[in-house]
Design a protein around this motif. Structure first.
Motif, PDB file in Angstrom:
ATOM      1  N   GLY A  50       0.820  -1.209   0.000  1.00 34.05           N
ATOM      2  CA  GLY A  50       0.000   0.000   0.000  1.00 34.05           C
ATOM      3  C   GLY A  50       0.850   1.253   0.000  1.00 34.05           C
ATOM      4  N   ASN A  51       0.479   2.218   0.843  1.00 31.42           N
ATOM      5  CA  ASN A  51       1.241   3.458   0.978  1.00 31.42           C
ATOM      6  C   ASN A  51       2.248   3.397   2.117  1.00 31.42           C
ATOM      7  OD1 ASN A  51      -0.061   4.846  -1.154  1.00 31.42           O
ATOM      8  ND2 ASN A  51      -1.829   5.250   0.180  1.00 31.42           N
ATOM      9  N   TRP A  52       2.448   2.225   2.687  1.00 34.54           N
ATOM     10  CA  TRP A  52       3.344   2.099   3.828  1.00 34.54           C
ATOM     11  C   TRP A  52       4.754   1.684   3.442  1.00 34.54           C
ATOM     12  CZ3 TRP A  52       0.085  -0.637   8.216  1.00 34.54           C
ATOM     13  CH2 TRP A  52      -0.973   0.208   8.573  1.00 34.54           C
ATOM     14  N   PHE A  53       4.884   0.882   2.396  1.00 34.16           N
ATOM     15  CA  PHE A  53       6.197   0.412   1.965  1.00 34.16           C
ATOM     16  C   PHE A  53       6.290   0.585   0.457  1.00 34.16           C
ATOM     17  CE2 PHE A  53       9.001  -3.603   1.279  1.00 34.16           C
ATOM     18  CZ  PHE A  53      10.070  -2.799   0.933  1.00 34.16           C
ATOM     19  N   ILE A  54       7.166   1.500   0.030  1.00 31.32           N
ATOM     20  CA  ILE A  54       7.275   1.862  -1.377  1.00 31.32           C
ATOM     21  C   ILE A  54       8.729   1.755  -1.834  1.00 31.32           C
ATOM     22  CG2 ILE A  54       6.943   3.716  -3.074  1.00 31.32           C
ATOM     23  CD1 ILE A  54       4.777   4.849  -1.176  1.00 31.32           C
ATOM     24  N   ILE A  55       8.939   1.171  -3.017  1.00 30.47           N
ATOM     25  CA  ILE A  55      10.247   1.246  -3.669  1.00 30.47           C
ATOM     26  C   ILE A  55      10.232   2.509  -4.508  1.00 30.47           C
ATOM     27  CG2 ILE A  55      11.821   0.175  -5.324  1.00 30.47           C
ATOM     28  CD1 ILE A  55      11.667  -1.323  -2.714  1.00 30.47           C
ATOM     29  N   PHE A 111       9.289   4.438   3.600  1.00 31.19           N
ATOM     30  CA  PHE A 111       8.267   3.958   4.526  1.00 31.19           C
ATOM     31  C   PHE A 111       7.464   5.133   5.110  1.00 31.19           C
ATOM     32  CE2 PHE A 111      11.404   0.591   4.449  1.00 31.19           C
ATOM     33  CZ  PHE A 111      10.643  -0.572   4.479  1.00 31.19           C
ATOM     34  N   PRO A 112       6.561   5.727   4.332  1.00 34.59           N
ATOM     35  CA  PRO A 112       5.731   6.830   4.857  1.00 34.59           C
ATOM     36  C   PRO A 112       4.567   6.288   5.682  1.00 34.59           C
ATOM     37  CG  PRO A 112       5.166   6.426   2.578  1.00 34.59           C
ATOM     38  CD  PRO A 112       6.275   5.458   2.913  1.00 34.59           C
ATOM     39  N   ILE A 113       4.885   5.677   6.816  1.00 32.54           N
ATOM     40  CA  ILE A 113       3.886   4.952   7.604  1.00 32.54           C
ATOM     41  C   ILE A 113       2.830   5.886   8.182  1.00 32.54           C
ATOM     42  CG2 ILE A 113       3.561   3.474   9.635  1.00 32.54           C
ATOM     43  CD1 ILE A 113       6.413   2.420   9.129  1.00 32.54           C
ATOM     44  N   LEU A 114       3.263   7.034   8.688  1.00 34.69           N
ATOM     45  CA  LEU A 114       2.334   7.995   9.285  1.00 34.69           C
ATOM     46  C   LEU A 114       2.438   9.325   8.551  1.00 34.69           C
ATOM     47  CD1 LEU A 114       2.924   7.320  13.100  1.00 34.69           C
ATOM     48  CD2 LEU A 114       0.999   6.550  11.715  1.00 34.69           C
ATOM     49  N   GLY A 147       3.896  23.835  13.956  1.00 34.96           N
ATOM     50  CA  GLY A 147       2.441  23.908  13.942  1.00 34.96           C
ATOM     51  C   GLY A 147       1.871  24.215  12.564  1.00 34.96           C
ATOM     52  N   GLY A 148       0.942  23.389  12.100  1.00 34.07           N
ATOM     53  CA  GLY A 148       0.312  23.584  10.810  1.00 34.07           C
ATOM     54  C   GLY A 148       1.068  22.999   9.626  1.00 34.07           C
ATOM     55  N   GLN A 149       2.278  22.498   9.862  1.00 31.67           N
ATOM     56  CA  GLN A 149       3.077  21.931   8.775  1.00 31.67           C
ATOM     57  C   GLN A 149       2.814  20.430   8.624  1.00 31.67           C
ATOM     58  OE1 GLN A 149       7.253  22.882   9.047  1.00 31.67           O
ATOM     59  NE2 GLN A 149       6.876  24.992   9.680  1.00 31.67           N
ATOM     60  N   ASP A 150       3.078  19.920   7.421  1.00 30.41           N
ATOM     61  CA  ASP A 150       2.935  18.485   7.168  1.00 30.41           C
ATOM     62  C   ASP A 150       4.012  17.710   7.921  1.00 30.41           C
ATOM     63  OD1 ASP A 150       0.875  19.028   5.452  1.00 30.41           O
ATOM     64  OD2 ASP A 150       2.131  19.019   3.663  1.00 30.41           O
ATOM     65  N   PHE A 151       3.651  16.524   8.405  1.00 31.56           N
ATOM     66  CA  PHE A 151       4.663  15.638   8.966  1.00 31.56           C
ATOM     67  C   PHE A 151       4.513  14.259   8.336  1.00 31.56           C
ATOM     68  CE2 PHE A 151       2.750  12.413  11.651  1.00 31.56           C
ATOM     69  CZ  PHE A 151       1.480  12.901  11.921  1.00 31.56           C
ATOM     70  N   GLU A 152       5.619  13.546   8.337  1.00 32.51           N
ATOM     71  CA  GLU A 152       5.626  12.217   7.730  1.00 32.51           C
ATOM     72  C   GLU A 152       6.645  11.351   8.445  1.00 32.51           C
ATOM     73  OE1 GLU A 152       7.291  10.814   3.559  1.00 32.51           O
ATOM     74  OE2 GLU A 152       5.392  11.878   3.314  1.00 32.51           O
ATOM     75  N   PHE A 153       6.240  10.134   8.794  1.00 33.15           N
ATOM     76  CA  PHE A 153       7.152   9.179   9.415  1.00 33.15           C
ATOM     77  C   PHE A 153       7.025   7.849   8.668  1.00 33.15           C
ATOM     78  CE2 PHE A 153       8.238   5.765  12.312  1.00 33.15           C
ATOM     79  CZ  PHE A 153       9.425   6.202  12.842  1.00 33.15           C
ATOM     80  N   PHE A 154       8.027   7.403   7.998  1.00 36.95           N
ATOM     81  CA  PHE A 154       9.424   7.776   8.056  1.00 36.95           C
ATOM     82  C   PHE A 154       9.784   8.449   6.741  1.00 36.95           C
ATOM     83  CE2 PHE A 154      13.883   6.233   7.565  1.00 36.95           C
ATOM     84  CZ  PHE A 154      14.442   6.834   8.665  1.00 36.95           C
TER      85      PHE A 154
END
Length: 216
Positions: free
Chosen positions: A39-44, A151-154, A166-173
């Protein structure tokens, strides 16, 4: 050769997997192309960087050359460390983890040192070619490191009350990395987790030797 077999095998397997995957990526994917594995969690996701692990940059041609030469000096030091640990019969787990760090550093050095000579420039329209007729995209020591694991898990937005972000996009990992980066990270993390266990026997030996000296 006793004590060297497992570390040497670990280095060989990491380098083999790392370079095979990087060659496949370079020759079969255009820059920015991606395959969703889970899905969107593990991408090459194919990307390249001029700098350090996990896509961090170190500016300009001079910075790139300095970083590559520094990596070569560092990997020589780490390689000597592996030999030293084996000779001094340190814990096998410690030796294997340092071997992983060595393999990861060496894997990225191969990219930085030789890929500019071996491949044509990767672009957003077509894969690179191996040994192109007009020569590679860069000189010795100026190659780019190939990264692919994403790995954009969150994903989301920081609440407004969060200071600075505050108000900015976040992405893990967020960082995109490769097998070599992973080997370095695993080696370092395992050393930190098991350091008391790895160095326990050496401390006991020091105490024993000190007691022996006092008795004499």
């Amino acid at each position: 050769m006793k004590g060297y077999t497992k570390p040497a095998l670990a280095v060989f397997l990491v380098l083999l997997a790392d370079q095979l995957l990087k060659f496949w990526i370079k020759l079969n994917m255009s820059l920015g192309q991606e395959y969703k594995i889970a899905g969107n969690w593990f991408i090459i996701h194919f990307t390249e960087n001029n700098g350090m692990a996990f896509g961090m940059e170190f500016g300009g041609d001079a910075g790139k050359l300095f970083l590559t030469l520094f990596r070569i000096a560092a990997v020589c030091g780490i390689g000597y460390g592996v030999v030293y640990l084996v000779k001094k019969k340190y814990h096998r787990g410690l030796v294997l983890n340092v071997a992983l760090i060595f393999a990861g550093a060496l894997g990225n050095i191969i990219d930085s040192t030789f890929y500019g000579l071996l491949f044509s420039e990767s672009n957003f329209f077509q894969p690179a070619k191996l040994f192109p007729p007009g020569g590679g995209y860069a000189g010795l020591f100026h190659g780019k490191v190939v990264d692919m694991f994403y790995f954009p898990i969150l994903q989301g937005i920081f609440p407004q009350w969060v200071p600075v972000w505050g108000g900015q996009d976040f992405e893990f990992f967020r960082p995109v990395f490769n097998i070599a980066d992973a080997a370095i990270s695993v080696g370092v993390i395992l050393i930190l987790i098991f350091q008391k266990h790895y160095f326990k026997e050496e401390k006991k030996e020091e105490v024993f030797l000190n007691n022996e000296v006092i008795e004499e």
